[in-house]
Design a protein around this motif. Structure first.
Motif, PDB file in Angstrom:
ATOM      1  N   ALA A 567     -18.922-109.723 106.561  1.00  0.00           N
ATOM      2  CA  ALA A 567     -19.462-111.016 107.003  1.00  0.00           C
ATOM      3  C   ALA A 567     -19.258-111.233 108.498  1.00  0.00           C
ATOM      4  O   ALA A 567     -19.900-112.084 109.108  1.00  0.00           O
ATOM      5  CB  ALA A 567     -18.803-112.140 106.203  1.00  0.00           C
ATOM      6  N   LEU A 568     -18.365-110.449 109.089  1.00  0.00           N
ATOM      7  CA  LEU A 568     -18.052-110.619 110.517  1.00  0.00           C
ATOM      8  C   LEU A 568     -18.821-109.663 111.400  1.00  0.00           C
ATOM      9  O   LEU A 568     -18.530-109.558 112.591  1.00  0.00           O
ATOM     10  CB  LEU A 568     -16.554-110.348 110.752  1.00  0.00           C
ATOM     11  CG  LEU A 568     -15.575-111.466 110.500  1.00  0.00           C
ATOM     12  CD1 LEU A 568     -14.193-111.029 110.987  1.00  0.00           C
ATOM     13  CD2 LEU A 568     -15.999-112.740 111.205  1.00  0.00           C
ATOM     14  N   HIS A 569     -19.771-108.940 110.818  1.00  0.00           N
ATOM     15  CA  HIS A 569     -20.360-107.819 111.549  1.00  0.00           C
ATOM     16  C   HIS A 569     -20.922-108.241 112.909  1.00  0.00           C
ATOM     17  O   HIS A 569     -20.696-107.571 113.913  1.00  0.00           O
ATOM     18  CB  HIS A 569     -21.453-107.156 110.708  1.00  0.00           C
ATOM     19  CG  HIS A 569     -21.942-105.865 111.290  1.00  0.00           C
ATOM     20  ND1 HIS A 569     -21.183-104.723 111.292  1.00  0.00           N
ATOM     21  CD2 HIS A 569     -23.086-105.547 111.948  1.00  0.00           C
ATOM     22  CE1 HIS A 569     -21.840-103.749 111.901  1.00  0.00           C
ATOM     23  NE2 HIS A 569     -23.004-104.226 112.313  1.00  0.00           N
ATOM     24  N   ARG A 587     -17.394-100.054 109.955  1.00  0.00           N
ATOM     25  CA  ARG A 587     -16.157-100.746 110.296  1.00  0.00           C
ATOM     26  C   ARG A 587     -15.879-100.589 111.783  1.00  0.00           C
ATOM     27  O   ARG A 587     -16.066 -99.505 112.339  1.00  0.00           O
ATOM     28  CB  ARG A 587     -14.977-100.162 109.510  1.00  0.00           C
ATOM     29  CG  ARG A 587     -15.094-100.357 108.012  1.00  0.00           C
ATOM     30  CD  ARG A 587     -13.750-100.146 107.337  1.00  0.00           C
ATOM     31  NE  ARG A 587     -12.808-101.227 107.665  1.00  0.00           N
ATOM     32  CZ  ARG A 587     -11.566-101.301 107.200  1.00  0.00           C
ATOM     33  NH1 ARG A 587     -11.094-100.346 106.422  1.00  0.00           N
ATOM     34  NH2 ARG A 587     -10.786-102.310 107.530  1.00  0.00           N
ATOM     35  N   PRO A 588     -15.388-101.654 112.438  1.00  0.00           N
ATOM     36  CA  PRO A 588     -14.990-101.505 113.837  1.00  0.00           C
ATOM     37  C   PRO A 588     -13.827-100.510 113.922  1.00  0.00           C
ATOM     38  O   PRO A 588     -12.843-100.642 113.185  1.00  0.00           O
ATOM     39  CB  PRO A 588     -14.520-102.903 114.240  1.00  0.00           C
ATOM     40  CG  PRO A 588     -15.112-103.816 113.222  1.00  0.00           C
ATOM     41  CD  PRO A 588     -15.194-103.020 111.949  1.00  0.00           C
ATOM     42  N   ARG A 589     -13.983 -99.510 114.787  1.00  0.00           N
ATOM     43  CA  ARG A 589     -12.920 -98.522 114.942  1.00  0.00           C
ATOM     44  C   ARG A 589     -11.932 -98.976 116.022  1.00  0.00           C
ATOM     45  O   ARG A 589     -10.742 -98.844 115.886  1.00  0.00           O
ATOM     46  CB  ARG A 589     -13.544 -97.186 115.322  1.00  0.00           C
ATOM     47  CG  ARG A 589     -12.571 -96.039 115.214  1.00  0.00           C
ATOM     48  CD  ARG A 589     -13.275 -94.719 115.446  1.00  0.00           C
ATOM     49  NE  ARG A 589     -12.364 -93.624 115.185  1.00  0.00           N
ATOM     50  CZ  ARG A 589     -12.615 -92.372 115.514  1.00  0.00           C
ATOM     51  NH1 ARG A 589     -13.753 -92.070 116.110  1.00  0.00           N
ATOM     52  NH2 ARG A 589     -11.732 -91.429 115.256  1.00  0.00           N
ATOM     53  N   TYR A 590     -12.487 -99.535 117.105  1.00  0.00           N
ATOM     54  CA  TYR A 590     -11.641-100.136 118.143  1.00  0.00           C
ATOM     55  C   TYR A 590     -12.530-101.028 118.986  1.00  0.00           C
ATOM     56  O   TYR A 590     -13.755-100.975 118.892  1.00  0.00           O
ATOM     57  CB  TYR A 590     -10.921 -99.076 118.993  1.00  0.00           C
ATOM     58  CG  TYR A 590     -11.839 -98.080 119.668  1.00  0.00           C
ATOM     59  CD1 TYR A 590     -12.329 -96.982 118.979  1.00  0.00           C
ATOM     60  CD2 TYR A 590     -12.203 -98.235 121.005  1.00  0.00           C
ATOM     61  CE1 TYR A 590     -13.171 -96.071 119.587  1.00  0.00           C
ATOM     62  CE2 TYR A 590     -13.046 -97.321 121.627  1.00  0.00           C
ATOM     63  CZ  TYR A 590     -13.532 -96.235 120.909  1.00  0.00           C
ATOM     64  OH  TYR A 590     -14.366 -95.342 121.507  1.00  0.00           O
ATOM     65  N   ILE A 615      -5.121-108.757 114.790  1.00  0.00           N
ATOM     66  CA  ILE A 615      -5.885-109.215 113.620  1.00  0.00           C
ATOM     67  C   ILE A 615      -6.961-108.192 113.295  1.00  0.00           C
ATOM     68  O   ILE A 615      -7.592-107.626 114.197  1.00  0.00           O
ATOM     69  CB  ILE A 615      -6.479-110.627 113.863  1.00  0.00           C
ATOM     70  CG1 ILE A 615      -7.162-111.131 112.588  1.00  0.00           C
ATOM     71  CG2 ILE A 615      -7.427-110.656 115.058  1.00  0.00           C
ATOM     72  CD1 ILE A 615      -7.508-112.629 112.645  1.00  0.00           C
ATOM     73  N   LEU A 616      -7.126-107.914 112.012  1.00  0.00           N
ATOM     74  CA  LEU A 616      -8.025-106.858 111.536  1.00  0.00           C
ATOM     75  C   LEU A 616      -9.017-107.455 110.544  1.00  0.00           C
ATOM     76  O   LEU A 616      -8.661-108.354 109.784  1.00  0.00           O
ATOM     77  CB  LEU A 616      -7.183-105.782 110.832  1.00  0.00           C
ATOM     78  CG  LEU A 616      -7.921-104.657 110.090  1.00  0.00           C
ATOM     79  CD1 LEU A 616      -8.463-103.641 111.095  1.00  0.00           C
ATOM     80  CD2 LEU A 616      -6.995-103.950 109.097  1.00  0.00           C
ATOM     81  N   ASP A 617     -10.231-106.942 110.576  1.00  0.00           N
ATOM     82  CA  ASP A 617     -11.178-107.283 109.499  1.00  0.00           C
ATOM     83  C   ASP A 617     -10.986-106.257 108.387  1.00  0.00           C
ATOM     84  O   ASP A 617     -11.509-105.147 108.458  1.00  0.00           O
ATOM     85  CB  ASP A 617     -12.617-107.263 110.026  1.00  0.00           C
ATOM     86  CG  ASP A 617     -13.622-107.621 108.940  1.00  0.00           C
ATOM     87  OD1 ASP A 617     -13.192-107.925 107.799  1.00  0.00           O
ATOM     88  OD2 ASP A 617     -14.842-107.609 109.228  1.00  0.00           O
ATOM     89  N   VAL A 716     -13.425-112.053 101.909  1.00  0.00           N
ATOM     90  CA  VAL A 716     -13.102-111.326 103.129  1.00  0.00           C
ATOM     91  C   VAL A 716     -11.584-111.378 103.292  1.00  0.00           C
ATOM     92  O   VAL A 716     -10.918-112.277 102.757  1.00  0.00           O
ATOM     93  CB  VAL A 716     -13.803-111.903 104.378  1.00  0.00           C
ATOM     94  CG1 VAL A 716     -15.306-111.743 104.264  1.00  0.00           C
ATOM     95  CG2 VAL A 716     -13.422-113.346 104.611  1.00  0.00           C
ATOM     96  N   THR A 717     -11.064-110.373 104.006  1.00  0.00           N
ATOM     97  CA  THR A 717      -9.617-110.241 104.156  1.00  0.00           C
ATOM     98  C   THR A 717      -9.289-109.991 105.627  1.00  0.00           C
ATOM     99  O   THR A 717      -9.836-109.058 106.208  1.00  0.00           O
ATOM    100  CB  THR A 717      -9.112-109.036 103.336  1.00  0.00           C
ATOM    101  OG1 THR A 717      -9.642-109.120 102.017  1.00  0.00           O
ATOM    102  CG2 THR A 717      -7.595-109.020 103.288  1.00  0.00           C
TER     103      THR A 717
END
Ligand SMILES: [Zn+2]
Lengths: 956, 92
Positions: A567-569, A587-590, A615-617, A716-717
């Motif tokens: 949802a945060l893409h 997924r965001p890698r960095y 903070i991580l998605d 979402v987490t």
């Protein structure tokens, strides 16, 4: 360029419209309805290409897909290799050139659209010739759901090439009436330019519709260029016609040499004369039609060379009346000419003996060695073929479930017979489907044919040229000759499949449409066995070449495989994240800051999580809602540790193993209620673990009252990680007491944020104080932004999967599937603490007691520290050890294990790695070696937990 | 593309299904009572039948139900499908 070989009238072309095209750099003209081949022939051009190995000139030898000669590459409007001049429909602006046997792929992306359609029918009829049309009419009239597909631009099949009459009218008038009638049946799908190229199990057939290829640059962009029809038919009728077969003789590849039936097609369908002076060489009756029709059209037919001792009487009479010389008991032994045939060498022939040849002048040599039923689809359906001595051809030899063959594809070679066969087969098909034929179903009538005279089966003319078959071409596309077959047989090959692979005959673009049966015949002759014993090679899909683009359809680029985004893409994209694929997830890698590379970004992100707050998605984590009175029983049986003792409000880490005792997944379990758990799986394991749970519940424990459902997409987490995470979470959720006493590690609490339900859990995948924030995806962006705002005073830093990996590896937390490979037990991972000794049984327990699992030399998870404090060991590197004398053991050097994870650590200020090493825990403190770029890097074996082994940071 | 008759959904394309290996290999009642060899037979050993074979199948992309089937491994034909709690059909 002028078109001196165009007839003054006739043909299925629109003479009122002129099309311009370019071939080999020269300008030509043609008409709508032409193919590239017919338009070139109209200009007198036969040669279009040179051959692949020998560079011999090659020309148009047939009028459709069986042509082994006329290979071209289209350049405009879109580059496409390996097409046949005979199947490329002409359009204005076409640019093409001949090919030396090999094409060149386009170096620009194909901008056209391709798609696929599923369609279900009672009866699929393949081929809209006389048999197919009759079959389709019979089925349609009975009210069946019918699909009729045909590869040509218009219906009619062989009728397009002749002058037949049906029901007392010209055959093509009957065809257009039939097409119109079919169009009135709402349940009939009729597709032209559509090749059924594959037949599979249970009535499944694939057909390729060429929707806009013939329109060239005028093709509307919104219409797919080609479409794959995925047809499921209760029954299939193949009425695919027959391919004329050549006879092999010396220099039979010279341009101007053409199948006799093709010459008729060019004349009647395209209004083109293949030449001015023709020699016709035949072993059967059908070529006389070509000779007589060409004669009537003004071609001087120099001779009909009849291989049989006598010509059929009525044919001989017709020729006599026309003044055509018939030479019975004669064969063509070779040709003369350079890039075009100038003479046919004709010799007497009797009892297999060839006499002295003499040259007969001609500019086109028409050949007919009989007809091969197009049995490809029947054979694909695993139907066995039978050699028919009378026809000198292979025909369908048995009944096949759900597929029947009608017309000349079944060996019926006369028009009246094909019409009757089409109706008969359709009626049998309907009967098998319990559909009654219509009362008004009527058989079309055609004149009774004169009884044919038996053809002579002649695969090749004995070679009198002295070349011993080296210029007797069998497969023109592969430049394979009778000499090549002789070499294969001489090498001891007996099976036709072996001969095919040895000679490569039948492996080219045309897949042996003209050469396959010839090879069987010539091989049989060389082996001295009957051709029925030799058989044919296997027919496999596709019947004609299909572009990968068409098979891919819409499943290209981002549609090739579903792309899952959180949802945060959009937020990640805006933040400049570099993405990696994790399964289907992006997924965001960095998140690099200006000027940062990955290494710098990850060191910064790691430092933030270890010293401040990150903070991580983590939304991609698999989540399974397990509910029911027996939920705890199920989880106790599937996890290695005890779950049923978990209190509502608490969280437990668990490991799952297969029955073999090897780790298949790990994760945490939240007990939401007495009868409800939220099971968290790895991102990659989500679907697999749900399957695993369902399999056990359904197949072994159906008595358990429990249901499992995926809720991965429903939550979402966001792990908020680091020593300042308590400040951030406490500030945003003031009604939650975030003190360690009130909210201890491995517990969860529900709260809300402005009415939005939020779940907080003290779970840490980094060893740091951490809170996981769970919320509905609808509120993901809002909650994430609130967390960022609340964290701003502490420098909250979003981090990606790379940092997540470094942080967990520093703590020795394995990633299942990266640090394990299906041969690793919880004990190997140093997780004996997660294996219950109390539970009488759980999946995998019995395997732990097996002797092999007690072996102290098993590979175990350990840490590695390169002694030079510099080298980042490549993941997958092997690990070796020196002998006591400081030397490597002699090769093969034993491998101790391999590096499974390797990173640079900000916390340790050096690179480190995790590895599976034989007897690893016993080796802690030892130095072993890892080969990196040719040098052996010394590394110290350590415990797997390199950062905070005491666990002091967990509670902040 | 073969059609497989799911006992719950009817005939569906094979791509919707997942193969589950030999049927009627129940999880042992008391694994701890088995020898290593007996346990290894449960974990690793399966028949490799040519011809009629009772197998487990899962309609993974459909109803997600497991079922048993008798299939001929030489022709791929499904001769019968039946519920997990039903006995293997007696075939001639
Ligand atoms: Zn189903």
């Amino acid at each position: 360029m002028s078109t001196p070989f165009r007839t003054p009238a006739g043909g299925r072309i629109d003479r009122a419209t002129t099309l311009q095209f370019t071939f080999d750099g020269l300008g030509f003209t043609g008409h709508p309805g032409d193919t590239l081949a017919s338009a070139l022939l109209a200009a007198g051009r036969h040669q279009v290409a040179t051959s692949i190995k020998l560079g011999r000139p090659r020309g148009i030898a047939a009028a459709w897909a069986e042509d082994p000669g006329g290979l071209v590459q289209v350049e405009e409007p879109f580059p496409e290799p390996m097409l046949l001049a005979s199947t490329v429909e002409l359009f204005d602006g076409l640019v093409a050139h001949g090919l030396p046997g090999q094409g060149r792929l386009a170096d620009v992306p194909d901008s056209a659209r391709y798609d696929a359609v599923h369609h279900h029918v009672d009866v699929l009829v393949v081929g809209a010739g006389p048999a197919g049309l009759t079959a389709a009419l019979t089925a349609a009239r009975a009210g069946a759901r019918v699909a009729l597909v045909d590869e040509q631009s218009e219906a009619g099949g062989s009728l397009l090439s002749g002058t037949d009459r049906i029901d007392g009218v010209p055959a093509l008038e009957w065809v257009s009436n039939a097409v119109a009638e079919l169009a009135r049946h709402p349940e009939v799908l009729h597709l032209q330019r559509t090749t059924a190229f594959g037949v599979y199990d249970d009535g499944f057939a694939l057909a390729l519709e060429r929707r806009t290829d013939h329109l060239g640059a005028a093709a509307p962009k919104e219409v797919s260029r080609q479409r794959v029809w995925r047809l499921r038919a209760r029954s299939i009728v193949t009425a695919t016609g027959a391919h004329e077969r050549p006879v092999v003789f010396a220099d039979n590849d010279r341009p101007g040499t053409m199948l006799a039936g093709a010459a008729r097609t060019f004349l009647h369908r395209y209004g083109v004369l293949p030449g001015r002076e023709a020699v016709v060489f035949t072993t059967n009756d059908s070529a006389y039609d070509a000779a007589l029709d060409l004669h009537r059209a003004g071609v001087r037919v120099q001779a009909v060379v009849e291989a049989r001792p006598e010509a059929p009487p009525h044919r001989r009479e017709e020729c006599e009346r026309a003044g055509i010389r018939v030479l019975p008991g004669a064969v063509v032994t070779g040709t003369q000419g350079v890039e075009r045939v100038t003479h046919a060498l004709v010799a007497p022939f009797s009892d297999g003996q060839v006499g002295t040849s003499s040259a007969v002048a001609c500019d086109v040599l028409l050949v007919s060695g009989g007809w091969n039923p197009a049995v490809h689809l029947f054979s694909q359906a695993r139907g066995r073929l039978r050699y028919d001595e009378g026809l000198g051809a292979f025909v369908p030899g048995e009944e096949v479930d759900g597929l029947s063959v009608a017309g000349s594809a079944a060996g019926v070679l006369d028009l009246a017979g094909c019409l009757a066969d089409g109706q008969r087969v359709a009626r049998e098909t309907l009967s098998a489907l319990a559909i009654d034929p219509a009362a008004d179903d009527r058989l079309p009538s055609a004149p009774e044919p004169v009884a044919p005279t038996a053809p002579l089966v002649l695969w090749r003319v004995p070679d009198t040229s002295g070349a011993e078959g080296a210029t007797q071409f069998v497969d023109l596309q592969r430049d394979a000759t009778v000499a090549d077959i002789a070499r294969a047989v001489g090498a001891g090959l007996r099976s036709i499949e072996h001969v095919k692979r040895y000679t490569t005959i039948g492996t080219a673009h045309d897949q042996g449409k003209t050469s396959g049966v010839l090879t069987s015949g010539i091989t049989a002759e060389l082996l001295g066995v009957p051709v029925r014993d030799t058989g044919t090679t296997t027919f496999r899909p596709p019947y004609t070449p299909v572009a990968f683009a068409a098979l891919a359809g819409r499943d290209r680029g981002s549609l090739f495989d579903p792309e899952r985004v959180t949802a945060l893409h959009q937020w990640h994209v805006a933040a400049g994240a570099v993405f990696e694929d994790v399964g289907q997830w992006k997924r965001p890698r960095y998140y690099p800051e200006p000027g940062e590379d990955m290494e710098a970004a990850v060191l910064r992100e790691c430092a933030a999580a270890r010293t401040g707050v990150g903070i991580l998605d983590g939304s991609t984590l698999g989540k399974i809602d397990v509910q029911g009175p027996d939920a705890a029983v199920l989880l106790d049986r599937l996890y290695t540790n005890l779950i049923s003792s978990l209190k509502v409000g608490s969280v437990r880490y668990g490991v799952m193993c297969g029955v073999d005792g090897m780790v298949i997944d790990d994760g945490t379990v939240l007990r939401l209620a007495e009868d409800r758990f939220l099971v968290l799986t790895t991102t990659g394991g989500a679907a697999k673990i749900l399957d695993w749970m369902e399999e056990w519940v359904q197949t072994e424990w159906p008595d358990l009252r429990v249901h499992c459902t995926s809720v991965t997409e429903q939550w979402v987490t966001f792990p908020v990680v680091g020593p300042r995470s308590r400040d951030v979470v406490g500030a945003l959720f003031p009604d939650v007491n975030v003190s360690n006493e009130a909210f201890p590690f491995m517990t969860w609490r529900d709260t809300s944020l402005e009415g939005v339900p939020v779940r907080l859990a003290r779970i840490s995948f980094s060893g740091e104080l951490a809170f996981e924030v769970y919320v509905s995806p609808w509120y993901a962006v809002a909650v994430w932004q609130r967390l960022l705002e609340a964290g701003r005073p502490y420098g909250i830093t979003p981090y990606g999967t790379e940092t997540m990996h470094v942080l967990r590896a520093e703590k020795g937390y394995p990633i299942i599937g990266q640090d394990t490979d299906g041969t690793v037990t919880p004990h190997d991972l140093g997780m004996a603490w997660a294996v219950s000794k109390k539970k009488p049984d759980f999946v995998g327990k019995r395997s732990f007691a097996r002797q092999a699992n007690q072996d102290p030399r098993r590979k175990q998870l350990v840490g590695l520290l390169p002694v030079d404090r510099q080298t980042v060991l490549p993941e997958g590197s092997q690990i070796v050890e020196f002998l006591a004398d400081g030397e490597l053991p002699p090769p093969p050097v034993p491998m101790l294990g391999h590096v499974t994870s390797s990173y640079r650590s900000a916390e340790l200020a050096r690179p480190f790695a995790l590895a599976l090493v034989k007897g690893g825990r016993e080796r802690i403190g030892d130095t072993v070696h890892v080969p990196v770029n040719g040098t052996l890097v010394p590394v110290e074996v350590t415990g797997s937990v390199l950062v905070d082994p005491e666990g002091a940071r967990r509670d902040g | 593309m073969q059609l497989i008759p799911c006992p719950w959904c009817g005939p569906r394309e094979e791509a919707e299904f997942h193969y589950g290996g030999q049927a009627h290999v129940p999880y042992p009642d008391d694994p701890a009572a088995l020898s290593d060899e007996e346990w290894a037979h449960y974990v690793f050993f399966r028949d490799n039948t040519k011809g009629r074979f009772a197998e487990r199948w899962n309609h993974n992309a459909g109803c997600r139900r497991w079922f048993n089937a008798v299939r001929d491994t030489t022709t791929y034909r499904f001769e019968s499908v039946y519920r997990l709690d039903h006995p293997k059909p007696v075939t001639p």
